[in-house]
Motif scaffolding. Structure first.
Motif, PDB file in Angstrom:
ATOM      1  N   LEU A  13       0.858  -1.184   0.000  1.00  0.00           N
ATOM      2  CA  LEU A  13       0.000   0.000   0.000  1.00  0.00           C
ATOM      3  C   LEU A  13       0.892   1.231   0.000  1.00  0.00           C
ATOM      4  CD1 LEU A  13      -2.546  -1.191   2.712  1.00  0.00           C
ATOM      5  CD2 LEU A  13      -2.789  -1.339   0.220  1.00  0.00           C
ATOM      6  N   ARG A  14       0.937   1.917  -1.151  1.00  0.00           N
ATOM      7  CA  ARG A  14       1.799   3.083  -1.315  1.00  0.00           C
ATOM      8  C   ARG A  14       0.999   4.275  -1.799  1.00  0.00           C
ATOM      9  NH1 ARG A  14       7.149   2.481  -1.265  1.00  0.00           N
ATOM     10  NH2 ARG A  14       7.992   0.403  -1.201  1.00  0.00           N
ATOM     11  N   THR A  15       1.341   5.423  -1.278  1.00  0.00           N
ATOM     12  CA  THR A  15       0.848   6.685  -1.816  1.00  0.00           C
ATOM     13  C   THR A  15       2.089   7.438  -2.277  1.00  0.00           C
ATOM     14  OG1 THR A  15       0.898   7.720   0.374  1.00  0.00           O
ATOM     15  CG2 THR A  15      -1.188   6.782  -0.321  1.00  0.00           C
ATOM     16  N   VAL A  19       2.513   3.006   3.044  1.00  0.00           N
ATOM     17  CA  VAL A  19       1.484   3.173   4.063  1.00  0.00           C
ATOM     18  C   VAL A  19       1.330   1.886   4.861  1.00  0.00           C
ATOM     19  CG1 VAL A  19      -0.974   3.647   4.432  1.00  0.00           C
ATOM     20  CG2 VAL A  19       0.266   4.865   2.647  1.00  0.00           C
ATOM     21  N   GLU A  25      -5.642  -5.726  -5.596  1.00  0.00           N
ATOM     22  CA  GLU A  25      -4.987  -4.490  -6.009  1.00  0.00           C
ATOM     23  C   GLU A  25      -6.025  -3.403  -6.302  1.00  0.00           C
ATOM     24  OE1 GLU A  25      -2.421  -5.769  -9.181  1.00  0.00           O
ATOM     25  OE2 GLU A  25      -0.797  -6.289  -7.792  1.00  0.00           O
ATOM     26  N   ALA A  84      -7.121  -2.163  -2.963  1.00  0.00           N
ATOM     27  CA  ALA A  84      -6.059  -1.320  -2.399  1.00  0.00           C
ATOM     28  C   ALA A  84      -6.093   0.077  -3.011  1.00  0.00           C
ATOM     29  CB  ALA A  84      -4.692  -1.970  -2.631  1.00  0.00           C
ATOM     30  N   ARG A  85      -6.336   0.170  -4.321  1.00  0.00           N
ATOM     31  CA  ARG A  85      -6.413   1.482  -4.973  1.00  0.00           C
ATOM     32  C   ARG A  85      -7.570   2.313  -4.414  1.00  0.00           C
ATOM     33  NH1 ARG A  85      -4.052  -1.194  -9.199  1.00  0.00           N
ATOM     34  NH2 ARG A  85      -5.943  -2.120 -10.057  1.00  0.00           N
ATOM     35  N   LEU A 120      -6.547   3.446  -0.897  1.00  0.00           N
ATOM     36  CA  LEU A 120      -5.540   4.508  -0.928  1.00  0.00           C
ATOM     37  C   LEU A 120      -6.137   5.826  -1.414  1.00  0.00           C
ATOM     38  CD1 LEU A 120      -2.556   2.389  -2.236  1.00  0.00           C
ATOM     39  CD2 LEU A 120      -2.778   3.413   0.046  1.00  0.00           C
ATOM     40  N   LEU A 136      -7.773   7.809   1.312  1.00  0.00           N
ATOM     41  CA  LEU A 136      -6.889   8.481   2.262  1.00  0.00           C
ATOM     42  C   LEU A 136      -6.675   9.948   1.884  1.00  0.00           C
ATOM     43  CD1 LEU A 136      -4.153   5.781   2.862  1.00  0.00           C
ATOM     44  CD2 LEU A 136      -6.155   6.268   4.250  1.00  0.00           C
ATOM     45  N   SER A 137      -6.818  10.246   0.596  1.00  0.00           N
ATOM     46  CA  SER A 137      -6.572  11.617   0.146  1.00  0.00           C
ATOM     47  C   SER A 137      -7.845  12.441   0.096  1.00  0.00           C
ATOM     48  CB  SER A 137      -5.912  11.606  -1.226  1.00  0.00           C
ATOM     49  OG  SER A 137      -6.754  10.996  -2.181  1.00  0.00           O
TER      50      SER A 137
END
Length: 98
Positions: A57-59, A64, A86, A89-90, A93, A96-97
């Motif tokens: 899990l990356r931003t 993350v 995946e 997960a997108r 993520l 989160l924004s």
């Protein structure tokens, strides 16, 4: 730190590059492992685990966490699971924004 999770207690700290979770976190690539006992450096947090899938899990460049699912069944996860997780997960993520 690990959490939240469901099921048996998991390992709390795993170094980057170590085990399936650490490998996914280090490489940024989803790991689909049919037999965790054949994975070099596998960390046995749950003796009943036989297969595993881990989605990093990356931003941007920031890690993350990881989405980690284990199964007592060998070869439980496949490419359909990888794509679906995946996608999940997108969505996570992106939330989160917001």
């Amino acid at each position: 730190m690990v959490g939240p999770f469901q099921g048996k207690p998991a390992c709390v700290r795993i170094a980057l590059g170590r085990g399936v979770c650490g490998t996914a976190a280090r490489t940024g690539l989803t790991q689909v492992v049919a037999d965790v006992h054949a994975f070099p450096g596998h960390i046995a947090c749950d003796a009943d685990s036989r297969s595993e899938i881990v989605v990093p899990l990356r931003t941007g460049d920031d890690l993350v966490g990881v989405l980690d699912l284990d199964s007592p069944d060998p070869a439980r996860f496949d490419e359909t699971d990888r794509r679906g997780l995946e996608d999940i997960a997108r969505v996570f993520l992106a939330s989160l924004s917001d």
